[in-house]
Write an enzyme that holds these catalytic residues in place. Structure first.
Site, PDB file in Angstrom:
ATOM      1  CD  GLU A 110       2.128  -0.795  11.819  1.00 22.45           C
ATOM      2  OE1 GLU A 110       2.569   0.124  12.532  1.00 22.45           O
ATOM      3  OE2 GLU A 110       1.201  -0.664  11.013  1.00 22.45           O
ATOM      4  CD  GLU A 154       5.456   3.657  -3.988  1.00 23.43           C
ATOM      5  OE1 GLU A 154       4.794   3.472  -2.944  1.00 23.43           O
ATOM      6  OE2 GLU A 154       5.091   3.220  -5.102  1.00 23.43           O
ATOM      7  N   GLY A 202      -2.622   5.323  16.467  1.00 24.19           N
ATOM      8  CA  GLY A 202      -3.018   6.683  16.097  1.00 24.19           C
ATOM      9  C   GLY A 202      -1.863   7.441  15.463  1.00 24.19           C
ATOM     10  CB  SER A 229      -2.484   7.641   9.143  1.00 21.02           C
ATOM     11  OG  SER A 229      -1.628   6.550   8.968  1.00 21.02           O
ATOM     12  CB  SER A 273      -7.359  -0.770  12.125  1.00 22.27           C
ATOM     13  OG  SER A 273      -6.786  -0.570  10.852  1.00 22.27           O
TER      14      SER A 273
HETATM   15  C1  LIG Z   1      -6.130  -1.432   5.835  1.00 23.24           C
HETATM   16  C2  LIG Z   1      -5.412  -0.253   6.420  1.00 23.24           C
HETATM   17  C3  LIG Z   1      -5.379  -0.095   7.788  1.00 23.24           C
HETATM   18  C4  LIG Z   1      -4.723   1.010   8.337  1.00 23.24           C
HETATM   19  N1  LIG Z   1      -4.749   1.145   9.699  1.00 23.24           N
HETATM   20  C5  LIG Z   1      -4.136   2.227  10.245  1.00 23.24           C
HETATM   21  C6  LIG Z   1      -4.192   2.430  11.662  1.00 23.24           C
HETATM   22  O1  LIG Z   1      -4.797   1.641  12.397  1.00 23.24           O
HETATM   23  N2  LIG Z   1      -3.590   3.518  12.171  1.00 23.24           N
HETATM   24  C7  LIG Z   1      -2.901   4.418  11.392  1.00 23.24           C
HETATM   25  O2  LIG Z   1      -2.343   5.366  11.928  1.00 23.24           O
HETATM   26  N3  LIG Z   1      -2.839   4.262  10.042  1.00 23.24           N
HETATM   27  C8  LIG Z   1      -3.453   3.196   9.452  1.00 23.24           C
HETATM   28  N4  LIG Z   1      -3.421   3.027   8.088  1.00 23.24           N
HETATM   29  C9  LIG Z   1      -2.823   4.090   7.261  1.00 23.24           C
HETATM   30  C10 LIG Z   1      -1.515   3.739   6.586  1.00 23.24           C
HETATM   31  O3  LIG Z   1      -0.471   3.664   7.514  1.00 23.24           O
HETATM   32  C11 LIG Z   1      -1.273   4.819   5.517  1.00 23.24           C
HETATM   33  O4  LIG Z   1      -2.257   4.644   4.521  1.00 23.24           O
HETATM   34  C12 LIG Z   1       0.092   4.749   4.913  1.00 23.24           C
HETATM   35  O5  LIG Z   1       1.073   5.093   5.827  1.00 23.24           O
HETATM   36  C13 LIG Z   1       0.207   5.676   3.674  1.00 23.24           C
HETATM   37  O6  LIG Z   1      -0.165   6.965   3.997  1.00 23.24           O
HETATM   38  P1  LIG Z   1      -1.235   7.752   3.106  1.00 23.24           P
HETATM   39  O7  LIG Z   1      -2.428   6.885   2.924  1.00 23.24           O
HETATM   40  O8  LIG Z   1      -1.437   9.091   3.702  1.00 23.24           O
HETATM   41  O9  LIG Z   1      -0.571   7.889   1.673  1.00 23.24           O
HETATM   42  P2  LIG Z   1       0.507   8.971   1.229  1.00 23.24           P
HETATM   43  O10 LIG Z   1       1.589   9.076   2.249  1.00 23.24           O
HETATM   44  O11 LIG Z   1      -0.194  10.222   0.837  1.00 23.24           O
HETATM   45  O12 LIG Z   1       1.124   8.287  -0.054  1.00 23.24           O
HETATM   46  C14 LIG Z   1       0.442   8.311  -1.332  1.00 23.24           C
HETATM   47  C15 LIG Z   1       1.380   7.656  -2.343  1.00 23.24           C
HETATM   48  O13 LIG Z   1       2.574   8.454  -2.469  1.00 23.24           O
HETATM   49  C16 LIG Z   1       3.731   7.653  -2.230  1.00 23.24           C
HETATM   50  N5  LIG Z   1       4.741   8.420  -1.505  1.00 23.24           N
HETATM   51  C17 LIG Z   1       4.558   9.170  -0.400  1.00 23.24           C
HETATM   52  N6  LIG Z   1       5.738   9.705   0.008  1.00 23.24           N
HETATM   53  C18 LIG Z   1       6.676   9.257  -0.849  1.00 23.24           C
HETATM   54  C19 LIG Z   1       8.092   9.450  -0.948  1.00 23.24           C
HETATM   55  N7  LIG Z   1       8.770  10.212  -0.068  1.00 23.24           N
HETATM   56  N8  LIG Z   1       8.751   8.837  -1.957  1.00 23.24           N
HETATM   57  C20 LIG Z   1       8.086   8.068  -2.853  1.00 23.24           C
HETATM   58  N9  LIG Z   1       6.735   7.862  -2.818  1.00 23.24           N
HETATM   59  C21 LIG Z   1       6.056   8.444  -1.827  1.00 23.24           C
HETATM   60  C22 LIG Z   1       3.256   6.507  -1.362  1.00 23.24           C
HETATM   61  O14 LIG Z   1       4.098   5.389  -1.467  1.00 23.24           O
HETATM   62  C23 LIG Z   1       1.849   6.256  -1.919  1.00 23.24           C
HETATM   63  O15 LIG Z   1       1.930   5.441  -3.061  1.00 23.24           O
HETATM   64  C24 LIG Z   1      -4.072   1.948   7.503  1.00 23.24           C
HETATM   65  C25 LIG Z   1      -4.101   1.779   6.108  1.00 23.24           C
HETATM   66  C26 LIG Z   1      -4.772   0.705   5.574  1.00 23.24           C
HETATM   67  C27 LIG Z   1      -4.798   0.562   4.080  1.00 23.24           C
END
Ligand SMILES: Cc1cc2nc3c(=O)[nH]c(=O)nc-3n(C[C@H](O)[C@H](O)[C@H](O)COP(=O)(O)OP(=O)(O)OC[C@H]3O[C@@H](n4cnc5c(N)ncnc54)[C@H](O)[C@@H]3O)c2cc1C
Length: 387
Positions: A251, A374, A133, A135, A167
């Site tokens: 992880e 990134e 838990g 994101s 997930s």
């Molecule tokens: C299949 C799958 C399973 C998942 N399961 C879980 C789960 O069980 N529990 C959980 O908590 N999360 C889960 N996640 C979430 C995952 O951890 C997040 O998607 C990930 O951390 C990215 O966060 P975001 O999607 O909010 O993207 P954002 O953080 O909004 O990023 C969007 C884009 O901006 C870029 N970016 C952001 N900040 C920066 C920076 N400072 N410098 C350069 N570039 C940057 C990123 O690299 C990305 O390309 C899962 C994701 C997937 C795809």
């Protein structure tokens, strides 16, 4: 650390590993003959409590934990062999995966005596599954900005907010949630805490999110005045950031970060057959060399964990290069074979064009889950003193 002292010491596998590997291969051959499974491009898609219990019966969950918590007191390198064999076979392991990989180790390190005694033996028995838990709708890469908040009450805590992309929350028993319990402070990392949440308790609503394959694998989890007893705080109040970053190291370091498309690699070798042309031979040679190097680097990280080190930068390098390799496997297949990816119902099939289509639809998620490219690069750059 600087680039000069970055190192991946060559791993030395203990002798007992060969025996363990043989045992695993025999078990996997027998299990898949009895109840066949179709490997797919995401270890996270195969959820089978029955299979997880079989793994538990073999002593392959909580392998490194103390025996009095149901563990096996075996080495990280032995655990590595188990994880890589399960993943290479595409076995349906996700029910117990998170609990074994990170929730259990987190509880072992920071949990109270009663939390450990209650939960670790159940995890090791394959009876108790966990979600992550972290994101939130507006906090992914910038995890410190989470807004889910727990307020103190007379009897414990009251939780409000929402998590996203969780997930298998609809299938698991517990979530370890990161939330705000105080002010962020100057470095933004203060005032965070972790709680153990029963996913079936009042006030918790799990809303499905359907992915590009049309599958329900992750969720939005909403907390509406969820009452948390005092003894569900994990570790220290306000220490959530330190705790969650140690969880992330588990992880990111495993073979799941480069083996997601191993079944495509195997199928590619079969499709090309014993008489590759020059281009195909070169492509297979390059992929094999990359895979072997990644495996050695990842094993090296496991050896460092065994030695009690914290190889965060090395783990980030393995994840970044591993995710790149996973994409390259699919792109190479399309470049050296006249194959058109074709979607089938359910997105999972033993047919090569269907396997490729499924992999293509899952590829974008590999670089997101566990931290984006990134973010990995920024951890590496900071770790090497480059920024
Ligand atoms: C299949 C799958 C399973 C998942 N399961 C879980 C789960 O069980 N529990 C959980 O908590 N999360 C889960 N996640 C979430 C995952 O951890 C997040 O998607 C990930 O951390 C990215 O966060 P975001 O999607 O909010 O993207 P954002 O953080 O909004 O990023 C969007 C884009 O901006 C870029 N970016 C952001 N900040 C920066 C920076 N400072 N410098 C350069 N570039 C940057 C990123 O690299 C990305 O390309 C899962 C994701 C997937 C795809």
């Amino acid at each position: 650390m600087s680039a000069n002292n970055l190192r991946f010491p060559p791993p030395r596998l203990p002798d007992e590993v060969a025996e363990l590997r043989a045992e695993l291969r025999a078990f996997l051959a027998e299990s898949s003959a009895a109840e066949p499974w179709l490997p797919n491009s995401d270890f996270g898609a195969g959820f089978s409590p029955e299979f997880s219990r079989k793994i538990a019966d073999k002593g392959w969950i909580g392998m490194t934990w103390p025996k009095h918590y149901g563990g096996g007191e075996r080495s990280h390198l032995e655990r590595y062999v188990v994880t890589e064999e399960l993943l290479a076979a595409g076995a349906p392991v996700f029910a117990h995966w998170i609990a074994d990989r990170q929730s259990g180790p987190l509880l072992l390190r920071f949990g109270s005596q009663s939390q450990r005694a209650e939960l670790l033996p159940r995890i090791a028995a394959g009876e108790c599954f966990f979600s992550i838990g972290m994101s939130e709708p507006d906090s992914g890469s910038d995890l410190a900005s989470v807004r889910t908040r727990a307020e103190r009450t007379a009897h414990g805590w009251r939780l409000n907010g929402a998590k996203v992309w969780t997930s298998n929350a609809h299938l698991n028993h517990y979530m370890i949630t990161l939330c705000r319990t105080g002010d962020a402070g100057e470095d933004r990392h203060g005032g965070l805490s972790q709680f153990l949440i029963d996913l079936r308790q009042d006030g918790v609503t799990i809303n499905p999110i359907v992915n590009m394959l049309g599958a329900h694998e992750f969720n939005e989890v909403v907390f509406d005045n969820v009452e948390i007893p005092l003894d569900r705080l994990i570790g220290q109040e306000g220490e959530g950031w330190r705790q969650v970053t140690s969880e992330l190291a588990y992880e990111r370091s495993g073979p799941e970060r480069f083996l997601s498309n191993f079944h495509i690699f195997q199928a590619l070798v079969d499709e090309i057959g014993p008489a590759p042309d020059a281009r195909q031979a070169e492509a297979l040679g390059r992929l094999t060399a990359r895979l072997w190097t990644l495996r050695r680097m990842s094993l090296s990280v496991a050896a460092m964990l065994q030695a009690g080190e914290s190889p965060d930068v090395e783990a980030a390098i393995v994840k970044e290069l591993g995710n790149k390799f996973e994409r390259e496997v699919v792109e190479t297949a399309r470049a050296v074979l006249p194959v058109q990816p074709t979607i089938t119902a359910g997105g999972n099939s033993a047919d090569f064009p269907a396997m490729l289509a499924e992999a293509l639809l899952r590829l974008p998620s590999f670089t997101l889950r566990g931290g984006t490219t990134e973010i990995m690069r920024s951890i590496i750059a900071r770790g090497l003193g480059l920024r």
